[in-house]
Design an enzyme around this catalytic site. Structure first.
Site, short mmCIF file in Angstrom:
data_model
loop_
_atom_site.label_atom_id
_atom_site.label_comp_id
_atom_site.label_asym_id
_atom_site.label_seq_id
_atom_site.Cartn_x
_atom_site.Cartn_y
_atom_site.Cartn_z
N GLY A 291 0.80 -1.22 0.00
CA GLY A 291 0.00 0.00 0.00
C GLY A 291 0.83 1.26 0.00
O GLY A 291 1.69 1.46 -0.84
N ALA A 292 0.55 2.14 0.94
CA ALA A 292 1.29 3.38 1.09
C ALA A 292 1.28 3.75 2.56
O ALA A 292 0.38 3.36 3.29
CB ALA A 292 0.64 4.48 0.26
N MET A 293 2.30 4.50 3.00
CA MET A 293 2.41 4.83 4.43
C MET A 293 2.83 6.27 4.59
O MET A 293 3.82 6.70 4.03
CB MET A 293 3.41 3.86 5.08
CG MET A 293 3.71 4.16 6.53
SD MET A 293 2.22 4.05 7.59
CE MET A 293 2.62 5.31 8.81
N GLU A 294 2.06 6.98 5.45
CA GLU A 294 2.18 8.43 5.57
C GLU A 294 3.28 8.91 6.48
O GLU A 294 3.09 9.89 7.21
CB GLU A 294 0.84 8.99 6.05
CG GLU A 294 0.46 8.65 7.52
CD GLU A 294 -0.36 7.39 7.69
OE1 GLU A 294 -0.33 6.54 6.77
OE2 GLU A 294 -1.02 7.25 8.73
N ASN A 295 4.48 8.30 6.46
CA ASN A 295 5.57 8.80 7.28
C ASN A 295 5.73 10.30 7.01
O ASN A 295 5.76 10.73 5.86
CB ASN A 295 6.87 8.09 6.90
CG ASN A 295 6.66 6.61 6.67
OD1 ASN A 295 6.36 5.89 7.59
ND2 ASN A 295 6.78 6.17 5.42
N HIS A 327 -4.91 10.81 -0.37
CA HIS A 327 -5.14 10.21 0.95
C HIS A 327 -3.90 10.40 1.84
O HIS A 327 -4.00 10.87 2.97
CB HIS A 327 -5.46 8.72 0.76
CG HIS A 327 -5.59 7.94 2.03
ND1 HIS A 327 -6.80 7.52 2.53
CD2 HIS A 327 -4.66 7.49 2.91
CE1 HIS A 327 -6.62 6.85 3.66
NE2 HIS A 327 -5.32 6.82 3.92
N GLU A 328 -2.76 10.05 1.32
CA GLU A 328 -1.54 10.08 2.14
C GLU A 328 -1.16 11.50 2.52
O GLU A 328 -0.73 11.76 3.65
CB GLU A 328 -0.38 9.39 1.41
CG GLU A 328 -0.60 7.91 1.12
CD GLU A 328 -0.91 7.09 2.36
OE1 GLU A 328 -0.35 7.39 3.44
OE2 GLU A 328 -1.73 6.15 2.28
N HIS A 331 -2.92 12.91 5.40
CA HIS A 331 -2.37 12.45 6.68
C HIS A 331 -1.28 13.37 7.22
O HIS A 331 -0.99 13.33 8.42
CB HIS A 331 -1.74 11.06 6.51
CG HIS A 331 -2.69 9.92 6.64
ND1 HIS A 331 -3.57 9.79 7.67
CD2 HIS A 331 -2.85 8.80 5.88
CE1 HIS A 331 -4.25 8.64 7.53
NE2 HIS A 331 -3.83 8.03 6.45
N GLU A 350 -7.70 7.54 9.65
CA GLU A 350 -7.99 6.85 8.40
C GLU A 350 -9.33 7.25 7.78
O GLU A 350 -9.43 7.41 6.57
CB GLU A 350 -7.92 5.34 8.60
CG GLU A 350 -6.54 4.84 9.00
CD GLU A 350 -5.44 5.25 8.03
OE1 GLU A 350 -5.76 5.69 6.90
OE2 GLU A 350 -4.26 5.15 8.39
ZN ZN Z 1 -4.27 6.19 5.63
#
Ligand code: ZN
Length: 898
Positions: A291-295, A327-328, A331, A350
């Protein structure tokens, strides 16, 4: 985080008692968690030295601590790290004072003397491993663009609770601190983290890179990526924006770079607080996770969710990239600048990012119909991430839970990333925004962001900010939606004297004796020919007055509300006549509700098909896709059933007319949704055994082999899938060879997805065997098995394979995925005996943490078993009378402008 669980069954959980209690605003001391709150870390300085050839690393760190009341022990998180030395204020602790508890994921340091109130320094030396699966620090193997040379690179994934695998830390979101990272990497590598590089120096092992310290943030938002990387960059307002990818691929990030600049500018305005870091990196990873991760400042994406090749990527890929970025980046505010205090409020991150991302995507790309398409039921064949209907399906079952749920353990925190958290959260926020008004809602968000930046919150803080902006009791309205499970169905009954009686009841599917619940429903309704009206329904019943007896009433205008509507016979007849005057949003809403009522056994299947046939074969994508998804679901349910052929003939007759309008070839100037719909129809008609479509796909595949440019990128996934579904040995092998050869992650995925659709058991087994090889990134390799279970029509073969090879498969899966894996493979069975088999398997083989996931799938299998029996009987009656009812001559007259 955007978890792309390939199986749709991302739900779990038990019933939460239905007591609605108001939650309190954020308080550090009262935030749940395992770690004592007497000691608070403020600044970390961490140095990591990876040993790439051994897949291990060593590390040191110093942590500045603020001790709020004297303590004998320091308790923090650590997992799979070997602690080699520890000191406090420069004094070494003996080895006997250092204790790690693997079960509790804790490191306890017992101090010789009580540590006094005030500032102190902890220093640690440790070592750990570089994982194969995407958790903690992990490695990725990939083929270099252009040369195909095998390479390796490093990345991290910490949410929810895996920062503790990288360095010992207070790994709960409420412990915000500044993090300053240094790392040693080979000289030709690029290293990336949350903040810009502050200094770099050559050393014998390569180079040491030191990053600037972050602002105070939660530990799960740290990131470290390193490898032979390239980048492109731009500016958006005062922020440096970069897209970073493996060597040779950065230019494929051009679309993402432009999208990011546009989205960042939009959010700077929307939130009223500008993006606070000096740079924002969008990093494409060729593996590790899906997926993807909002670091914060360094967002990681699975490569095909970020890179777009104008020559070879599909429109679907492009739209998906935009949505995931939107989306990211949302965040960066909701999640990073303001963080939920504890995982019980994960939906704040989320649900909000899902809603905000969709809103932003729809704003800049109205032609994509994103709100509508996000409202469709699950697509069993292709698409992932379809929101509202999916959440409502899960939320109507006995296994649902409230948006806000109690989270006690790390395993529960990982399970919280489900459809209810993301999608019901999104749906509820959309309903609330349309009730409060767009501007009022935004003012509330601006107030919330400003009041809580660099801090943590609970849901109560958000409601307070929105109440202040709207002067309405938002918390009171919201409680029923976020603190209790489920949602209502509103029944509409015509009475005499122009009265229409509305009654609310909990809507359930396969859930007998459900506890009755009530909601405060922000209702919208439309009397045909009049302007829409709103009504806050606060009790069990409500009466609409002065409704003309000959006018249809439609509730839930544009389908923006998170409830079902059931019309009595007179209301339904009027609505069917009025269908031509309704917009596409309302038509999709009627279709979705009709299908849900069939599932719930509140209406026969004929109600749905009656409506579907009333609609002409137009090319509005959301409407057609709603029908496609329902037909595909039934087609899957009828596998190996004698009624299937008759059903397929009928289903083709419903879809064919739209395909005739669109044709095989893209037309100059057509909207991008035409390309999406064409692909959906080819794939659906192919699955429905349409001989002409199958022949057309085969012919186009042969031409593609001779000249790839002959087949439009939009059609490739569908054509490959149809060709492989009916493949012989030569075709299967050809597709496999193409998948092996390409260095594009997107193309690779297209070929392997096609292999997952094959129906001949001999090749089904060959496809499954690939899951054990290194041909695909680990997360994709393991998701091939659920893909086969779903698309091959042979869930039995897929399960048998997984059962035999479970250990090897689980070695490739991260913590969040492991509990779901075995249960997910049962989802596509529709036989009660399989539900029993799963229960037995779980008892003997699965950890307690997967119990909720097992309950969810058992419920789904039992539902399918019951639904199949009911549907076969109802379909028989319907098909006998309407075997070709969708043919043009039987269609109603339809106005051309709407
Ligand atoms: Zn998310």
């Amino acid at each position: 985080m955007q978890a792309w669980v390939l199986c749709w069954a991302a739900l779990f959980s038990i019933m939460v008692p239905s007591i609605v209690t108001a939650e309190k605003p954020f308080s550090f001391k009262e935030t749940p968690g395992k770690l004592p709150k007497e000691v608070v870390p403020t600044d970390y300085s961490i140095r990591i030295v990876p040993k790439i050839d051994q897949f291990t690393f060593t590390g040191t760190e110093t942590v500045k601590l603020n001790v709020r009341s004297p303590v004998h022990q320091l308790v923090l998180n650590s997992l799979e790290l070997k602690i080699e030395a520890a000191s406090v204020d420069g004094k070494d602790l003996p080895a006997s004072a250092i204790k790690t508890d693997k079960e509790k994921e804790l490191l306890t340091l017992t101090l010789p003397l009580k540590l006094a109130q005030g500032d102190h320094t902890l220093a640690l030396r440790f070592s750990g491993k570089i994982n194969q699966q995407g958790q903690g620090l992990f490695y990725m193997r990939y083929q270099e663009q252009g040369t195909g040379v095998p390479k390796v690179m490093l990345g991290t994934q910490f949410e929810a609770t895996d920062a503790r695998r990288f360095f010992p830390c207070w790994d709960e979101p409420v412990f915000r601190a500044r993090f300053q990272l240094s790392a040693v990497v080979p000289e030709n590598w690029l290293a990336v983290s949350n903040m810009p590089i502050e200094s770099e120096r050559k050393i014998t092992e390569g180079k040491e890179v030191r990053f600037a310290a972050t602002p105070p943030m939660s530990s799960y938002l740290n990131v470290f990526v390193a490898g032979e990387l390239d980048l492109i960059e731009a500016r958006s307002d005062s922020t440096q924006v970069r897209v970073i990818a493996t060597k040779g691929k950065a230019e494929l990030g051009r679309y993402a770079l432009e999208a990011t600049a546009q989205i960042l500018h939009y959010y700077n305005d929307y939130f009223g607080v500008p993006y606070p870091l000096p740079k924002l990196d969008q990093i494409a990873l060729p593996g590790g996770f899906g997926g993807a991760m909002e670091n914060w400042g360094g967002i990681t994406y699975y490569e095909s969710a970020l890179l777009f090749d104008p020559k070879n990527s599909s429109t679907e890929t492009k739209q998906n990239i935009y949505e995931v970025i939107a989306h990211e980046v949302a965040h960066m505010w909701f999640g990073d600048l303001v963080t939920m205090a504890w995982w019980d409020n994960l939906w704040l991150n989320e649900g909000f990012a899902s809603w905000m991302g969709t809103k932003c995507t729809a704003h800049f790309n109205p032609q994509w119909e994103v709100w509508l398409r996000r409202n469709l039921p699950r697509d069993p064949s292709r698409r992932i991430g379809i929101a509202k209907e999916q959440a409502m399906e899960g939320d109507s079952r006995s296994t649902t839970h409230a948006i806000q749920q109690r989270i006690a353990t790390e395993a529960e925190a990982n399970s919280a990333f489900d459809d209810i958290t993301y999608k019901k959260g999104l749906s509820f926020l959309r309903m609330l925004e349309s009730f409060l008004g767009e501007d009022v809602f935004r003012d509330g968000i601006r107030g919330y962001t400003a009041a809580h930046e660099y801090s943590n919150t609970t849901t109560a803080d958000l409601w307070n900010a929105l109440s202040e902006a709207s002067k309405k009791p938002v918390g009171d309205i919201a409680a029923g939606w976020t603190e209790q499970p489920g949602f209502p169905v509103v029944t509409v009954k015509r009475e005499t004297d122009g009265k229409v009686r509305l009654t609310q009841k909990r809507f359930t599917v396969n859930f007998k004796n459900a506890p009755p619940l009530e909601w405060k429903i922000p209702l919208t309704y439309l009397v045909i020919g009049q302007a829409p009206a709103t009504l806050l329904m606060t009790g069990k019943t409500e009466i609409l007055e002065n409704i003309p007896a000959d006018r249809a009433v439609k509730l839930n205008v544009k389908g923006a509300g998170n409830y079902r509507v059931e019309y009595d016979e007179p209301s339904w007849s009027l609505l069917l006549q009025a269908v031509p005057t309704l917009g596409v949003e309302d038509r999709v809403n009627l279709l979705s509700d009709a299908w849900a009522l069939v599932q719930a056994d509140r209406a026969p299947a004929s109600r749905y098909f009656q409506l579907a046939q009333k609609l002409p074969a137009l090319t509005e994508i959301a409407e057609r896709e709603q029908i496609i998804n329902v037909l595909a679901f039934i087609n899957g349910l009828l596998a190996r059933n004698p009624e299937r052929e008759k059903f397929q003939r009928y289903a083709r007759s419903l879809l064919r007319p739209t395909f005739e309008i669109l044709g095989w070839e893209p037309k100059q100037g057509e909207p991008s949704t035409a390309a999406n719909l064409r692909a959906s129809l080819i794939s659906a008609l192919g699955d429905l055994n349409d001989p002409e479509i199958i022949a057309g796909c085969r012919e186009r595949f042969e031409k593609y082999l001779a000249n790839a440019a002959s087949l439009a990128p939009d059609l490739r996934p569908a054509v490959f899938a149809v060709v492989c579904r009916y493949a012989d040995e030569k075709t299967w092998t050809k597709l496999h060879q193409l998948g092996l050869a390409t260095t594009s992650i997107e193309e690779k995925q297209n070929y392997y997805n096609a292999l997952g659709c094959v129906t001949d058991p001999k090749f089904v087994k060959k496809t499954l065997a690939i899951a054990l090889t290194d041909e695909l990134p680990t997360s994709r390799a393991t998701s091939l098995v659920p893909k086969v279970a779903r698309d091959s029509g042979h869930p039995d073969i897929a399960w048998e394979f997984a059962r035999t090879n479970m250990k090897a498969l689980l070695a490739k899966i991260d913590a969040a995925g492991a509990n779901r894996y075995a249960p997910s493979l049962f989802t596509f069975f529709s036989d009660d005996l399989r539900a029993d088999e799963l229960k037995t398997y779980a008892k003997n083989n699965l950890p307690p943490a997967s119990a909720l996931e097992v309950a969810k799938v058992v419920d789904e299998v039992q539902f399918r078993s019951e639904f199949k029996k009911r549907l076969v009987t109802q379909l028989n009656t319907w098909l006998d009378h309407h075997s070709d009812a969708a043919s043009a001559k039987e269609r109603p007259p339809w106005p051309t402008n709407h």
